[in-house]
Design a protein around this motif. Structure first.
Motif, PDB file in Angstrom:
ATOM      1  N   GLY A   1       6.872   4.411 -13.746  1.00 33.91           N
ATOM      2  CA  GLY A   1       6.260   5.735 -13.791  1.00 33.91           C
ATOM      3  C   GLY A   1       4.973   5.878 -13.005  1.00 33.91           C
ATOM      4  O   GLY A   1       4.366   6.949 -13.012  1.00 33.91           O
ATOM      5  N   LYS A   2       4.575   4.819 -12.298  1.00 31.14           N
ATOM      6  CA  LYS A   2       3.316   4.868 -11.547  1.00 31.14           C
ATOM      7  C   LYS A   2       3.590   4.784 -10.049  1.00 31.14           C
ATOM      8  O   LYS A   2       4.357   3.931  -9.585  1.00 31.14           O
ATOM      9  CB  LYS A   2       2.404   3.713 -11.971  1.00 31.14           C
ATOM     10  N   ASP A   3       2.957   5.686  -9.282  1.00 29.02           N
ATOM     11  CA  ASP A   3       3.082   5.651  -7.829  1.00 29.02           C
ATOM     12  C   ASP A   3       2.396   4.390  -7.302  1.00 29.02           C
ATOM     13  O   ASP A   3       1.191   4.197  -7.478  1.00 29.02           O
ATOM     14  CB  ASP A   3       2.434   6.896  -7.217  1.00 29.02           C
ATOM     15  N   THR A   4       3.176   3.525  -6.662  1.00 27.30           N
ATOM     16  CA  THR A   4       2.670   2.226  -6.223  1.00 27.30           C
ATOM     17  C   THR A   4       3.005   2.007  -4.756  1.00 27.30           C
ATOM     18  O   THR A   4       4.091   2.348  -4.295  1.00 27.30           O
ATOM     19  CB  THR A   4       3.311   1.097  -7.057  1.00 27.30           C
ATOM     20  N   ILE A   5       2.054   1.446  -4.023  1.00 25.98           N
ATOM     21  CA  ILE A   5       2.295   1.097  -2.626  1.00 25.98           C
ATOM     22  C   ILE A   5       2.826  -0.330  -2.580  1.00 25.98           C
ATOM     23  O   ILE A   5       2.178  -1.258  -3.074  1.00 25.98           O
ATOM     24  CB  ILE A   5       1.013   1.217  -1.785  1.00 25.98           C
ATOM     25  N   ILE A   6       4.024  -0.481  -2.012  1.00 21.49           N
ATOM     26  CA  ILE A   6       4.634  -1.803  -1.898  1.00 21.49           C
ATOM     27  C   ILE A   6       5.082  -2.018  -0.451  1.00 21.49           C
ATOM     28  O   ILE A   6       4.921  -1.144   0.389  1.00 21.49           O
ATOM     29  CB  ILE A   6       5.826  -1.964  -2.860  1.00 21.49           C
ATOM     30  N   GLY A   7       5.667  -3.186  -0.174  1.00 23.02           N
ATOM     31  CA  GLY A   7       6.160  -3.497   1.155  1.00 23.02           C
ATOM     32  C   GLY A   7       5.745  -4.903   1.550  1.00 23.02           C
ATOM     33  O   GLY A   7       4.886  -5.508   0.913  1.00 23.02           O
ATOM     34  N   PHE A   8       6.351  -5.432   2.600  1.00 24.75           N
ATOM     35  CA  PHE A   8       6.038  -6.827   2.924  1.00 24.75           C
ATOM     36  C   PHE A   8       4.640  -6.985   3.514  1.00 24.75           C
ATOM     37  O   PHE A   8       4.015  -8.037   3.367  1.00 24.75           O
ATOM     38  CB  PHE A   8       7.131  -7.464   3.782  1.00 24.75           C
ATOM     39  N   ASP A   9       4.097  -5.953   4.157  1.00 18.75           N
ATOM     40  CA  ASP A   9       2.686  -6.016   4.578  1.00 18.75           C
ATOM     41  C   ASP A   9       1.767  -6.157   3.368  1.00 18.75           C
ATOM     42  O   ASP A   9       0.764  -6.883   3.414  1.00 18.75           O
ATOM     43  CB  ASP A   9       2.302  -4.747   5.346  1.00 18.75           C
ATOM     44  N   ILE A  10       2.105  -5.445   2.310  1.00 22.91           N
ATOM     45  CA  ILE A  10       1.268  -5.474   1.098  1.00 22.91           C
ATOM     46  C   ILE A  10       1.309  -6.859   0.465  1.00 22.91           C
ATOM     47  O   ILE A  10       0.285  -7.371  -0.014  1.00 22.91           O
ATOM     48  CB  ILE A  10       1.735  -4.400   0.097  1.00 22.91           C
ATOM     49  N   GLU A  11       2.491  -7.490   0.469  1.00 23.12           N
ATOM     50  CA  GLU A  11       2.602  -8.835  -0.096  1.00 23.12           C
ATOM     51  C   GLU A  11       1.792  -9.839   0.729  1.00 23.12           C
ATOM     52  O   GLU A  11       1.168 -10.751   0.171  1.00 23.12           O
ATOM     53  CB  GLU A  11       4.074  -9.263  -0.157  1.00 23.12           C
ATOM     54  N   ILE A  12       1.790  -9.657   2.031  1.00 25.09           N
ATOM     55  CA  ILE A  12       0.977 -10.523   2.894  1.00 25.09           C
ATOM     56  C   ILE A  12      -0.504 -10.321   2.590  1.00 25.09           C
ATOM     57  O   ILE A  12      -1.273 -11.287   2.485  1.00 25.09           O
ATOM     58  CB  ILE A  12       1.271 -10.229   4.379  1.00 25.09           C
ATOM     59  N   ALA A  13      -0.906  -9.061   2.428  1.00 23.77           N
ATOM     60  CA  ALA A  13      -2.312  -8.761   2.117  1.00 23.77           C
ATOM     61  C   ALA A  13      -2.713  -9.370   0.772  1.00 23.77           C
ATOM     62  O   ALA A  13      -3.828  -9.891   0.624  1.00 23.77           O
ATOM     63  CB  ALA A  13      -2.527  -7.250   2.097  1.00 23.77           C
ATOM     64  N   LYS A  14      -1.817  -9.320  -0.205  1.00 25.70           N
ATOM     65  CA  LYS A  14      -2.101  -9.920  -1.511  1.00 25.70           C
ATOM     66  C   LYS A  14      -2.324 -11.427  -1.378  1.00 25.70           C
ATOM     67  O   LYS A  14      -3.210 -11.993  -2.024  1.00 25.70           O
ATOM     68  CB  LYS A  14      -0.947  -9.650  -2.476  1.00 25.70           C
ATOM     69  N   ALA A  15      -1.514 -12.066  -0.532  1.00 21.72           N
ATOM     70  CA  ALA A  15      -1.650 -13.505  -0.337  1.00 21.72           C
ATOM     71  C   ALA A  15      -2.980 -13.843   0.337  1.00 21.72           C
ATOM     72  O   ALA A  15      -3.632 -14.829  -0.019  1.00 21.72           O
ATOM     73  CB  ALA A  15      -0.482 -14.026   0.497  1.00 21.72           C
ATOM     74  N   ILE A  16      -3.390 -13.031   1.298  1.00 25.68           N
ATOM     75  CA  ILE A  16      -4.675 -13.255   1.977  1.00 25.68           C
ATOM     76  C   ILE A  16      -5.822 -13.130   0.973  1.00 25.68           C
ATOM     77  O   ILE A  16      -6.728 -13.971   0.931  1.00 25.68           O
ATOM     78  CB  ILE A  16      -4.859 -12.254   3.130  1.00 25.68           C
ATOM     79  N   ALA A  17      -5.774 -12.079   0.150  1.00 26.84           N
ATOM     80  CA  ALA A  17      -6.825 -11.871  -0.852  1.00 26.84           C
ATOM     81  C   ALA A  17      -6.867 -13.031  -1.845  1.00 26.84           C
ATOM     82  O   ALA A  17      -7.948 -13.500  -2.223  1.00 26.84           O
ATOM     83  CB  ALA A  17      -6.596 -10.551  -1.581  1.00 26.84           C
ATOM     84  N   ALA A  18      -5.687 -13.501  -2.260  1.00 29.36           N
ATOM     85  CA  ALA A  18      -5.628 -14.608  -3.223  1.00 29.36           C
ATOM     86  C   ALA A  18      -6.233 -15.873  -2.628  1.00 29.36           C
ATOM     87  O   ALA A  18      -6.970 -16.600  -3.307  1.00 29.36           O
ATOM     88  CB  ALA A  18      -4.183 -14.851  -3.642  1.00 29.36           C
ATOM     89  N   ASP A  19      -5.943 -16.140  -1.361  1.00 28.91           N
ATOM     90  CA  ASP A  19      -6.505 -17.329  -0.720  1.00 28.91           C
ATOM     91  C   ASP A  19      -8.019 -17.237  -0.572  1.00 28.91           C
ATOM     92  O   ASP A  19      -8.710 -18.265  -0.555  1.00 28.91           O
ATOM     93  CB  ASP A  19      -5.864 -17.535   0.655  1.00 28.91           C
ATOM     94  N   LEU A  20      -8.531 -16.016  -0.466  1.00 28.71           N
ATOM     95  CA  LEU A  20      -9.985 -15.828  -0.360  1.00 28.71           C
ATOM     96  C   LEU A  20     -10.651 -15.784  -1.739  1.00 28.71           C
ATOM     97  O   LEU A  20     -11.875 -15.798  -1.836  1.00 28.71           O
ATOM     98  CB  LEU A  20     -10.298 -14.527   0.392  1.00 28.71           C
ATOM     99  N   GLY A  21      -9.826 -15.698  -2.779  1.00 28.79           N
ATOM    100  CA  GLY A  21     -10.368 -15.645  -4.137  1.00 28.79           C
ATOM    101  C   GLY A  21     -10.966 -14.303  -4.500  1.00 28.79           C
ATOM    102  O   GLY A  21     -11.910 -14.234  -5.290  1.00 28.79           O
TER     103      GLY A  21
END
Length: 299
Positions: free
Chosen positions: A88-108
């Motif tokens: 029920g929530k408008d969410t931005i998804i996609g493989f670019d977003i998953e890559i961005a999440k991984a970058i953020a996680a690696d940076l902490g």
């Protein structure tokens, strides 16, 4: 009296000579102790060392200190990035977003996403409103003069979408002479239409869904997009197909756009991209994003 005076003078002379010898000896000793300078020397005084100025924090330092990585994207480009209702929530998804999440996680740090028109992304990056761009963006000379780019993380083939009823009508670039061809404003496809379809009429719009609507409404005769994006829109719009029109491919691919002169951040992003590629994660992200498009109309 004369003898007495002379004797007394002689004694005084001897005493004076003795005193001179003593003073001379003391003077030599003092000179030796003072390195002949006549000044009293003591232990060598330590010269105060000037403090080095603190290094200016890099953009990477600032991101880590802030605890968030600000991503700019244009979420109308499935399967790279797009909107979908999740629980029920408008969410931005996609493989670019998953890559961005991984970058953020690696940076902490946490990922903060800003959705905007594609043509405004680099301006936002240059003005410091965002820290990086993932939006299926292709590095070219003009863009590289304004921002830095990571290594290419994905390469797709460019395709032309037409209405299914017109597939046999539009088979070559020449078939679109004098006709309206759509491309997203500010995207690499604009240049493709200008360079490879010079006799067609370019129609540029900020949002790709508006171009798809134009195609369905016969305001344009074709739209140029990347192959996975074409597949996503065709999956949601069966009245559209990929045409037989062949375009020259530059194999440039997509990369992460980053602020100019931010080598530390570029290095960190490249490290994450390499890890994801080595682990087969990018291919996995593309597959998952494409599957998420099934029965989902791009918006």
């Amino acid at each position: 009296m004369i003898f007495t005076v002379k004797k007394t003078g002689f004694i005084a002379f001897i005493l004076l000579l003795g005193m001179m010898l003593v003073l001379s000896a003391c003077g030599s000793k003092d000179a030796d102790e003072n390195n002949g300078s006549g000044e009293v020397t003591g232990p060598a005084a330590e010269t105060p060392q000037a403090e080095e100025p603190a290094a200016e924090p890099t953009l990477l330092d600032k991101i880590k200190e802030s605890g968030k990585l600000r991503l700019g994207t244009s979420a109308d480009y499935p399967p790279y990035e797009f909107h979908k209702l999740i629980e029920g929530k408008d969410t931005i998804i996609g493989f670019d977003i998953e890559i961005a999440k991984a970058i953020a996680a690696d940076l902490g740090v946490e990922l903060e996403i800003t959705d905007m028109g594609f043509d405004g992304l680099l301006t936002a990056l240059q003005s410091g409103n965002i820290d990086m761009v993932l939006a299926g963006m292709t590095p070219n000379e003009e863009r590289s003069n304004a921002v830095d780019f990571s290594d290419v993380y994905y390469t797709a083939v460019q395709k032309v979408i037409v209405r299914a009823e017109d597939k046999d009508k539009y088979k070559t670039i020449d078939d679109l002479k004098g006709l309206q061809v759509g491309a997203q404003l500010g995207a690499i496809q604009e240049g493709i239409v200008k360079e490879q379809m010079p006799e067609s009429k370019l129609r540029s719009l900020t949002k790709l869904p508006d171009l798809i609507l134009d195609l369905k409404s016969k305001n344009v005769e074709a739209v140029v997009v990347e192959e996975p994006v074409a597949a996503a829109y065709i999956g949601a719009n069966p009245e559209l197909v990929i045409s037989d029109i062949q375009l020259q491919q530059d194999e440039a691919g997509s990369a992460v756009a980053l602020p100019k002169n931010s080598p530390e951040l570029v290095e960190a992003v490249n490290a994450t991209l390499k890890r994801l590629a080595d682990e087969g994660k990018i291919a996995q992200f593309v597959t998952e994003a494409t599957n998420a498009m099934e029965n989902e109309k791009p918006e």
